[in-house]
Scaffold this motif. Structure first.
Motif, PDB file in Angstrom:
ATOM      1  N   PRO A  28       0.834  -1.215   0.000  1.00 17.21           N
ATOM      2  CA  PRO A  28       0.000   0.000   0.000  1.00 17.21           C
ATOM      3  C   PRO A  28       0.863   1.258   0.000  1.00 17.21           C
ATOM      4  O   PRO A  28       2.035   1.226   0.411  1.00 17.21           O
ATOM      5  CB  PRO A  28      -0.803  -0.126   1.294  1.00 17.21           C
ATOM      6  CG  PRO A  28       0.018  -1.000   2.168  1.00 17.21           C
ATOM      7  CD  PRO A  28       0.726  -1.968   1.271  1.00 17.21           C
ATOM      8  N   PRO A  29       0.313   2.380  -0.431  1.00 16.55           N
ATOM      9  CA  PRO A  29       1.080   3.632  -0.518  1.00 16.55           C
ATOM     10  C   PRO A  29       1.714   4.079   0.789  1.00 16.55           C
ATOM     11  O   PRO A  29       2.812   4.640   0.781  1.00 16.55           O
ATOM     12  CB  PRO A  29       0.043   4.643  -1.014  1.00 16.55           C
ATOM     13  CG  PRO A  29      -0.962   3.825  -1.749  1.00 16.55           C
ATOM     14  CD  PRO A  29      -1.040   2.527  -1.011  1.00 16.55           C
ATOM     15  N   ASP A  30       1.042   3.850   1.923  1.00 22.95           N
ATOM     16  CA  ASP A  30       1.598   4.324   3.190  1.00 22.95           C
ATOM     17  C   ASP A  30       2.767   3.476   3.690  1.00 22.95           C
ATOM     18  O   ASP A  30       3.339   3.766   4.736  1.00 22.95           O
ATOM     19  CB  ASP A  30       0.506   4.407   4.256  1.00 22.95           C
ATOM     20  CG  ASP A  30      -0.139   3.049   4.555  1.00 22.95           C
ATOM     21  OD1 ASP A  30       0.245   2.046   3.905  1.00 22.95           O
ATOM     22  OD2 ASP A  30      -1.029   3.003   5.413  1.00 22.95           O
ATOM     23  N   ALA A  84       4.997   9.767  -4.572  1.00 23.18           N
ATOM     24  CA  ALA A  84       4.042   9.149  -3.655  1.00 23.18           C
ATOM     25  C   ALA A  84       2.603   9.431  -4.091  1.00 23.18           C
ATOM     26  O   ALA A  84       1.735   8.551  -4.016  1.00 23.18           O
ATOM     27  CB  ALA A  84       4.282   9.665  -2.237  1.00 23.18           C
ATOM     28  N   LEU A  85       2.339  10.646  -4.560  1.00 17.98           N
ATOM     29  CA  LEU A  85       0.986  10.988  -5.008  1.00 17.98           C
ATOM     30  C   LEU A  85       0.590  10.151  -6.224  1.00 17.98           C
ATOM     31  O   LEU A  85      -0.541   9.645  -6.314  1.00 17.98           O
ATOM     32  CB  LEU A  85       0.917  12.476  -5.357  1.00 17.98           C
ATOM     33  CG  LEU A  85       1.104  13.457  -4.196  1.00 17.98           C
ATOM     34  CD1 LEU A  85       1.220  14.879  -4.724  1.00 17.98           C
ATOM     35  CD2 LEU A  85      -0.049  13.352  -3.207  1.00 17.98           C
ATOM     36  N   TYR A  87       1.779   7.201  -7.044  1.00 16.91           N
ATOM     37  CA  TYR A  87       1.574   5.807  -6.642  1.00 16.91           C
ATOM     38  C   TYR A  87       0.246   5.637  -5.910  1.00 16.91           C
ATOM     39  O   TYR A  87      -0.455   4.629  -6.081  1.00 16.91           O
ATOM     40  CB  TYR A  87       2.731   5.328  -5.769  1.00 16.91           C
ATOM     41  CG  TYR A  87       2.598   3.864  -5.390  1.00 16.91           C
ATOM     42  CD1 TYR A  87       2.647   2.877  -6.381  1.00 16.91           C
ATOM     43  CD2 TYR A  87       2.403   3.466  -4.073  1.00 16.91           C
ATOM     44  CE1 TYR A  87       2.506   1.535  -6.058  1.00 16.91           C
ATOM     45  CE2 TYR A  87       2.261   2.127  -3.737  1.00 16.91           C
ATOM     46  CZ  TYR A  87       2.308   1.165  -4.728  1.00 16.91           C
ATOM     47  OH  TYR A  87       2.148  -0.167  -4.413  1.00 16.91           O
ATOM     48  N   ALA A  88      -0.117   6.634  -5.103  1.00 19.00           N
ATOM     49  CA  ALA A  88      -1.413   6.572  -4.414  1.00 19.00           C
ATOM     50  C   ALA A  88      -2.572   6.532  -5.420  1.00 19.00           C
ATOM     51  O   ALA A  88      -3.540   5.796  -5.245  1.00 19.00           O
ATOM     52  CB  ALA A  88      -1.562   7.764  -3.469  1.00 19.00           C
ATOM     53  N   TRP A  91      -2.602   3.120  -7.117  1.00 14.81           N
ATOM     54  CA  TRP A  91      -3.173   2.125  -6.188  1.00 14.81           C
ATOM     55  C   TRP A  91      -4.699   2.158  -6.234  1.00 14.81           C
ATOM     56  O   TRP A  91      -5.352   1.115  -6.278  1.00 14.81           O
ATOM     57  CB  TRP A  91      -2.647   2.423  -4.782  1.00 14.81           C
ATOM     58  CG  TRP A  91      -3.161   1.503  -3.706  1.00 14.81           C
ATOM     59  CD1 TRP A  91      -4.245   1.691  -2.902  1.00 14.81           C
ATOM     60  CD2 TRP A  91      -2.593   0.249  -3.320  1.00 14.81           C
ATOM     61  NE1 TRP A  91      -4.408   0.644  -2.039  1.00 14.81           N
ATOM     62  CE2 TRP A  91      -3.391  -0.268  -2.272  1.00 14.81           C
ATOM     63  CE3 TRP A  91      -1.491  -0.489  -3.739  1.00 14.81           C
ATOM     64  CZ2 TRP A  91      -3.124  -1.479  -1.640  1.00 14.81           C
ATOM     65  CZ3 TRP A  91      -1.222  -1.693  -3.122  1.00 14.81           C
ATOM     66  CH2 TRP A  91      -2.025  -2.187  -2.085  1.00 14.81           C
ATOM     67  N   ARG A  92      -5.256   3.356  -6.261  1.00 11.51           N
ATOM     68  CA  ARG A  92      -6.721   3.488  -6.283  1.00 11.51           C
ATOM     69  C   ARG A  92      -7.319   3.109  -7.636  1.00 11.51           C
ATOM     70  O   ARG A  92      -8.489   2.726  -7.716  1.00 11.51           O
ATOM     71  CB  ARG A  92      -7.107   4.917  -5.926  1.00 11.51           C
ATOM     72  CG  ARG A  92      -6.812   5.294  -4.480  1.00 11.51           C
ATOM     73  CD  ARG A  92      -7.106   6.762  -4.210  1.00 11.51           C
ATOM     74  NE  ARG A  92      -8.498   7.090  -4.458  1.00 11.51           N
ATOM     75  CZ  ARG A  92      -8.986   8.326  -4.533  1.00 11.51           C
ATOM     76  NH1 ARG A  92      -8.147   9.352  -4.390  1.00 11.51           N
ATOM     77  NH2 ARG A  92     -10.256   8.536  -4.761  1.00 11.51           N
ATOM     78  N   LEU A 107      -7.119  14.158  -4.977  1.00 16.77           N
ATOM     79  CA  LEU A 107      -5.823  13.655  -5.423  1.00 16.77           C
ATOM     80  C   LEU A 107      -5.621  13.921  -6.915  1.00 16.77           C
ATOM     81  O   LEU A 107      -4.552  14.381  -7.338  1.00 16.77           O
ATOM     82  CB  LEU A 107      -5.707  12.156  -5.136  1.00 16.77           C
ATOM     83  CG  LEU A 107      -4.419  11.466  -5.596  1.00 16.77           C
ATOM     84  CD1 LEU A 107      -3.197  12.138  -4.982  1.00 16.77           C
ATOM     85  CD2 LEU A 107      -4.456   9.982  -5.242  1.00 16.77           C
TER      86      LEU A 107
END
Length: 467
Positions: A28-30, A84-85, A87-88, A91-92, A107
């Motif tokens: 996951p992104p975090d 990171a943005l 990749y987030a 992921w979604r 986002l």
């Protein structure tokens, strides 16, 4: 935690491969720390583990072209959170494949803001970078060197534009982060440079300054708008900007007269001016068709928003593309001559083009005009429609077949429709005539003079329709 160290701040390929591996491992992104080069000594480095390549059997994650385009621009931004943005968002996209189309999503909106800033920086580099000639050793010939300070990591991504535009030159572009060098056959990279490494000037600049002074028009100057479009940080790169203060000072008397005449302007007029400036600002970053990739800049319409006459040409030419103003080249000079002969002042006209970017075919050092096709005309119709809606001119004149097709939304035959009033789809009055460049292409002087007289008569008839 997973640590990803990318080799360069603009390495889209490395980010994509790392993101594929992370998605394949369901990270996951975090749980991901993104770093660039020497930045690997991160707070989390002690506990982070390096990312591995994606398993060979992993199914590829399919994303839309919209995401690829957005990521390709946003990854060039200087914001340290960009990886990171992205990749987030990736992921979604596994759960919501069309999320990138939701422009209200926070986002998506933030990444679009990054991408827009990058595209604007790319435009600034193309518009405000200036090469200066330097000697490059005995017998080596001329080399051209330019200095630029980009806000984002755009130099490598933008290099192809300058290779295509100046293929026959040997040049270097120096920036604080990285330098690129073209030897006429291959592109090479080098380390960043300092401002003092670039030359201070050359004889060509004096010619350019003379030309710039001669075409300077104080009626076009909006100081606040100019500074917004061309902040002072770019001035030191361009020879003509040193002339701006004195040219503005000499224009004060004429400006005062303009202010006096404008004192009765209504609140509506002020709102229209503001709307037009916002429209022009948006057009400067236009990517509605592929022409923006090779043109120097968008060339938007010019003239008072209260102008009763609007003239629509085909597209900017080579000189217009470089200057950023419509009708300043040979066809523009012919147009000005015809306006004067018809008793029409440029101050009562708004001049624009059906297509806002220069389409050309490179032939050696020259850029040869290429006619816009139907798709390119259609892509730009939105801008013409907005200009028409804001200005609401009493009479619109189509200069040539491309302009007529843009205004009427269909093919119009100049020979059949010329010389009589037409009605636009919105009900406005319009006239169709030839483009001024048509006169320049006629084979002999007598034919040019005869056609020039007919062109002037067309302009007179259109002007008379103002009543």
């Amino acid at each position: 935690m997973r640590a990803v160290t990318l080799p360069a701040p603009d390495d889209m390929d490395a980010w994509r491969e790392a993101a594929r591996a992370l998605i394949a491992d369901d990270v996951p992104p975090d749980r991901v720390v993104w770093q660039v080069g020497a930045a690997a000594s991160d707070l989390f480095a002690a506990t982070a583990e390096a990312v591995s390549a994606p398993p060979a059997a992993a199914s590829p994650l399919r994303v839309s072209r919209g995401f690829i385009a957005l990521a390709g621009d946003a990854v060039l931004h200087q914001d340290p959170e960009r990886f990171a943005l992205l990749y987030a968002l990736l992921w979604r996209l596994r759960e919501t494949p069309r999320l990138v189309e939701d422009h209200a999503d926070p986002l998506v909106r933030r990444l679009e803001g990054l991408a827009k800033a990058v595209r604007r920086d790319i435009h600034k580099m193309r518009a405000f970078l200036r090469f200066r000639s330097v000697a490059d050793g005995v017998g080596a010939g001329e080399r051209y060197v330019a200095w630029f300070e980009p806000e984002h990591h755009i130099v490598r991504a933008n290099a192809a534009f300058f290779v295509n535009r100046f293929a026959s030159m040997r040049w270097s572009i120096l920036t604080p982060e990285v330098s690129v060098h073209w030897d006429g056959a291959a592109l090479h990279e080098g380390p960043g440079a300092a401002r003092g490494d670039a030359p201070g000037g050359d004889p060509i600049e004096e010619v350019w300054k003379t030309y710039y002074s001669s075409i300077f028009n104080p009626a076009r100057v909006k100081v606040k708008a100019m500074l917004k479009e061309m902040p002072r940080k770019y001035w030191k790169n361009m020879p003509e900007t040193a002339l701006v203060p004195q040219l503005l000072a000499s224009a004060q008397a004429r400006e005062s007269g303009m202010i006096e005449r404008a004192r009765d302007r209504t609140e509506i007029g002020s709102n229209v001016q503001g709307a037009w400036e916002a429209l022009r600002e948006e057009a400067l970053a236009c990517t509605r068709c592929h022409l923006h990739k090779h043109a120097t800049q968008t060339v938007f319409g010019e003239g008072p928003v209260s102008a009763p006459m609007m003239f629509v040409g085909e597209q900017p030419g080579d000189q217009e593309d470089l200057a950023g103003h419509p009708f300043v080249g040979p066809a523009g000079q012919m147009f000005d001559r015809a306006l004067a002969a018809a008793g029409i002042t440029r101050a009562e006209t708004y001049v624009t083009n059906a297509v806002k970017h220069f389409k050309f075919e490179p032939r050696g050092k020259r850029r040869i005009h290429a006619k816009p096709d139907a798709g390119e005309i259609e892509a730009c119709r939105w801008w013409i429609e907005q200009e028409q809606m804001l200005l609401q001119p009493k009479v619109t004149v189509a200069l040539g077949a491309t302009a007529a097709r843009s205004l009427f939304g269909k093919v119009m035959t100049i020979g059949r429709e010329r010389g009589r009033e037409q009605r636009l789809p919105d009900g406005g009055a319009a006239w169709i005539t030839v483009h001024p460049s048509h006169l320049l292409r006629l084979p002999d002087e007598s034919a040019r003079e005869a056609e020039f007289g007919r062109f002037v008569e067309d302009l007179r008839l259109a002007h008379a329709a103002l009543g």
